[in-house]
Scaffold this motif. Structure first.
Motif, PDB file in Angstrom:
ATOM      1  N   THR A 110       0.818  -1.281  -0.080  1.00  0.00           N
ATOM      2  CA  THR A 110       0.066  -0.029  -0.082  1.00  0.00           C
ATOM      3  C   THR A 110       0.859   1.092   0.102  1.00  0.00           C
ATOM      4  OG1 THR A 110      -0.178  -0.193   2.348  1.00  0.00           O
ATOM      5  CG2 THR A 110      -1.957  -1.301   1.259  1.00  0.00           C
ATOM      6  N   PRO A 111       1.632   1.407  -1.178  1.00  0.00           N
ATOM      7  CA  PRO A 111       2.482   2.575  -1.148  1.00  0.00           C
ATOM      8  C   PRO A 111       1.955   4.131  -0.937  1.00  0.00           C
ATOM      9  CG  PRO A 111       2.516   1.617  -3.159  1.00  0.00           C
ATOM     10  CD  PRO A 111       1.606   0.797  -2.314  1.00  0.00           C
ATOM     11  N   THR A 112       0.811   4.088  -1.463  1.00  0.00           N
ATOM     12  CA  THR A 112      -0.053   5.581  -1.385  1.00  0.00           C
ATOM     13  C   THR A 112      -0.305   5.923   0.192  1.00  0.00           C
ATOM     14  OG1 THR A 112      -2.259   4.775  -1.668  1.00  0.00           O
ATOM     15  CG2 THR A 112      -0.913   5.544  -3.771  1.00  0.00           C
ATOM     16  N   ASN A 130       7.560  -3.686  -5.425  1.00  0.00           N
ATOM     17  CA  ASN A 130       7.710  -2.787  -6.638  1.00  0.00           C
ATOM     18  C   ASN A 130       8.479  -1.417  -6.256  1.00  0.00           C
ATOM     19  OD1 ASN A 130       7.730  -1.296  -8.968  1.00  0.00           O
ATOM     20  ND2 ASN A 130       5.615  -1.441  -9.390  1.00  0.00           N
ATOM     21  N   ASP A 167      -3.363  -4.241   1.379  1.00  0.00           N
ATOM     22  CA  ASP A 167      -4.322  -4.522   0.185  1.00  0.00           C
ATOM     23  C   ASP A 167      -3.994  -5.353  -0.801  1.00  0.00           C
ATOM     24  OD1 ASP A 167      -5.992  -3.651  -1.876  1.00  0.00           O
ATOM     25  OD2 ASP A 167      -5.642  -1.647  -2.136  1.00  0.00           O
ATOM     26  N   PRO A 168      -4.258  -6.543  -0.336  1.00  0.00           N
ATOM     27  CA  PRO A 168      -3.891  -7.524  -1.644  1.00  0.00           C
ATOM     28  C   PRO A 168      -4.411  -7.774  -2.898  1.00  0.00           C
ATOM     29  CG  PRO A 168      -4.910  -8.441   0.510  1.00  0.00           C
ATOM     30  CD  PRO A 168      -5.114  -7.143   0.548  1.00  0.00           C
ATOM     31  N   PRO A 169      -3.879  -8.301  -3.775  1.00  0.00           N
ATOM     32  CA  PRO A 169      -4.800  -8.437  -5.056  1.00  0.00           C
ATOM     33  C   PRO A 169      -6.238  -9.291  -4.727  1.00  0.00           C
ATOM     34  CG  PRO A 169      -2.601  -9.242  -5.161  1.00  0.00           C
ATOM     35  CD  PRO A 169      -2.571  -8.779  -3.790  1.00  0.00           C
TER      36      PRO A 169
HETATM   37  C1  LIG Z   1      -2.286  -4.574  -4.339  1.00  0.00           C
HETATM   38  S1  LIG Z   1      -1.980  -2.906  -4.765  1.00  0.00           S
HETATM   39  C2  LIG Z   1      -2.497  -1.857  -3.360  1.00  0.00           C
HETATM   40  C3  LIG Z   1      -2.115  -0.458  -3.709  1.00  0.00           C
HETATM   41  C4  LIG Z   1      -3.016   0.524  -2.836  1.00  0.00           C
HETATM   42  N1  LIG Z   1      -4.546   0.587  -3.147  1.00  0.00           N
HETATM   43  C5  LIG Z   1      -2.291   1.899  -2.699  1.00  0.00           C
HETATM   44  O1  LIG Z   1      -3.123   2.963  -3.365  1.00  0.00           O
HETATM   45  O2  LIG Z   1      -1.321   2.080  -2.287  1.00  0.00           O
HETATM   46  C6  LIG Z   1      -0.767  -2.886  -5.586  1.00  0.00           C
HETATM   47  C7  LIG Z   1       0.441  -2.823  -4.681  1.00  0.00           C
HETATM   48  O3  LIG Z   1       0.892  -4.192  -4.042  1.00  0.00           O
HETATM   49  C8  LIG Z   1       2.332  -4.624  -4.773  1.00  0.00           C
HETATM   50  N2  LIG Z   1       2.411  -6.092  -4.789  1.00  0.00           N
HETATM   51  C9  LIG Z   1       1.428  -6.681  -5.496  1.00  0.00           C
HETATM   52  N3  LIG Z   1       1.898  -8.176  -5.507  1.00  0.00           N
HETATM   53  C10 LIG Z   1       2.875  -8.093  -4.592  1.00  0.00           C
HETATM   54  C11 LIG Z   1       3.538  -9.235  -4.175  1.00  0.00           C
HETATM   55  N4  LIG Z   1       3.109 -10.383  -4.530  1.00  0.00           N
HETATM   56  N5  LIG Z   1       4.648  -8.768  -3.095  1.00  0.00           N
HETATM   57  C12 LIG Z   1       4.810  -7.704  -2.752  1.00  0.00           C
HETATM   58  N6  LIG Z   1       3.977  -6.504  -3.409  1.00  0.00           N
HETATM   59  C13 LIG Z   1       3.086  -6.794  -4.091  1.00  0.00           C
HETATM   60  C14 LIG Z   1       2.481  -3.893  -5.886  1.00  0.00           C
HETATM   61  O4  LIG Z   1       3.530  -3.622  -6.359  1.00  0.00           O
HETATM   62  C15 LIG Z   1       1.835  -2.709  -5.564  1.00  0.00           C
HETATM   63  O5  LIG Z   1       2.426  -1.471  -4.943  1.00  0.00           O
END
Ligand SMILES: C[S@@+](CC[C@H](N)C(=O)[O-])C[C@H]1O[C@@H](n2cnc3c(N)ncnc32)[C@H](O)[C@@H]1O
Length: 388
Positions: A110-112, A130, A167-169
């Motif tokens: 959740t970078p933001t 990322n 905030d997982p996939p």
């Molecule tokens: C799942 S969304 C959530 C973003 C969130 N809604 C926000 O506004 O910050 C995407 C983030 O999860 C990260 N991400 C996705 N799969 C990942 C994994 N398996 N391990 C670590 N980070 C992951 C992505 O790099 C991305 O920054």
């Protein structure tokens, strides 16, 4: 729980019922109905509204309620990283909620929100695979510790955080697996907040959610705030809407915020194995993030070739269930896709573009393998279209 014909039919009924209710409200518009559809994708909402004879009588509605973030020249968000970023209002509200709940926060993917917390002076640790987020959210402030790793691996961070936010996939196995990491790093009496998929996001979603909530109850008590989270429509999703009959909506996607008051974090049942899928190499050129499969099928007879059903190279879907995905070897942050018949040629072309070169500068001598002029010309034309 996967989607079956029976769950598809029940889903369709539930979706249709909801759409009829929303469409018959005073002031209803297509955009309002889509925002209220609890995760059903806008193209499906439009298809059902048309089938129900409701689409024609509804106006499109106000075009945009939010300005997308300024991303010019910055690496765009990519579907393979599940990058749906929250709107600024949602980030602000989460920063308040999480900052009030404890004096240190662990943010998973959740970078933001991590950056928002750090800007508010709250010490925060962000775990994310990322590192490109730093280039998007300039001035990442001091109290943010970044752990750059994949969340399918054990986390290299301290334990006993009073608050964890994830905030997982939007799939149950990802949520369960990320929750297991959260449980290993939360204090015994801490709090976990989970962004969760809404019940109409796909046919099996309602059942998947209730199974997930049963799993969560092993750890503590749970409360759900429906539609609390609003996401910007990223360029890759915008491209899908632009190639459809639905108007573009800058903030249609909503998620639910699940709050867990932890009692026993060790009581979480073991998560299922998460399928990590193929490996992809990432290139960034002129803001476009381009992912190239590490091992391509090689079935295409040209270095770069269009995929059936993807007009103008646009994959008209962001669903994991879309069968065309299997043929995708190259995928851009504008949801443009292609099959790759010669990986080294395409990778070398992308490296050249990443270094600031342009498609018109591609010459046979720039490649380590032999490539004739007509093939190179076709590659250049196709690359230009894919990177548009
Ligand atoms: C799942 S969304 C959530 C973003 C969130 N809604 C926000 O506004 O910050 C995407 C983030 O999860 C990260 N991400 C996705 N799969 C990942 C994994 N398996 N391990 C670590 N980070 C992951 C992505 O790099 C991305 O920054």
């Amino acid at each position: 729980m996967t989607d079956t014909p029976a769950s598809e039919t029940t889903y369709r009924h539930r979706l249709d019922e909801r759409l009829e209710r929303l469409a018959n409200r005073p002031g209803a518009t297509i955009r309002r109905v889509v925002r209220g559809s609890r995760g059903a994708f806008p193209t499906l909402v439009h298809e059902r509204l048309t089938a129900l004879g409701l689409a024609e009588s509804l106006p499109d509605g106000e075009p945009a309620r939010v300005e997308p973030p300024d991303t010019i020249g910055k690496p765009e968000l990519h579907p393979l990283d599940f990058e749906w970023y929250f709107t600024d209002d949602t980030v602000r509200s989460l920063v308040r909620t999480l900052g009030d709940a404890g004096d240190r926060v662990l943010c998973l993917g959740t970078p933001t929100v991590a950056v928002g917390l750090a800007r508010a002076g709250v010490p925060v640790t962000l775990v994310d695979r990322n590192p490109l987020f730093r280039m998007r959210l300039d001035d990442v402030p001091e109290p943010l510790t970044f752990v750059n790793q994949d969340l399918t691996e054990p986390i290299d961070a301290e334990t006993a955080f009073p608050v964890v936010f994830l905030d997982p996939p939007w799939y149950p196995e990802h949520t369960h697996s990320w929750l297991a990491s959260a449980c290993r790093h939360v204090a015994a009496d801490g709090r976990i907040y989970v962004a969760t998929f809404p019940p109409l996001v796909r046919p099996a979603a309602a059942t998947q959610r209730s199974e997930l909530f049963d799993t969560i109850r092993h750890v503590g008590s749970l409360s759900v705030d429906d539609d609390a989270l609003v996401y910007y429509t990223p360029p890759f999703e915008r491209a899908v809407l632009e190639h459809s009959d639905v108007p573009v909506i800058s903030d249609w996607r909503r998620g639910d915020l699940v709050r867990i008051d932890v009692r026993d974090p060790s009581a979480l049942p073991d998560p299922p194995r998460v399928e990590t899928g193929s490996d992809w190499e990432t290139f960034v050129t002129n803001g476009r993030v381009v992912k190239l499969r590490t091992t391509v099928s090689g079935a295409a007879s040209e270095p770069l070739a269009p995929i059936d059903g993807c007009e103008d190279y646009v994959l008209p879907s962001v669903s994991r269930r879309d069968a065309r995905r299997n043929h995708v070897d190259l995928w851009t942050s504008r949801n443009r896709v292609a099959a790759v018949g010669n990986r080294s040629v395409v990778a070398e072309a992308l490296e050249l573009l990443e270094d600031g070169g342009s498609v018109s500068e591609l010459r046979p001598a720039a490649f380590s393998v032999s490539i004739d002029e007509p093939t190179l010309e076709r590659l250049a034309t196709r690359l230009e279209a894919v990177l548009a």
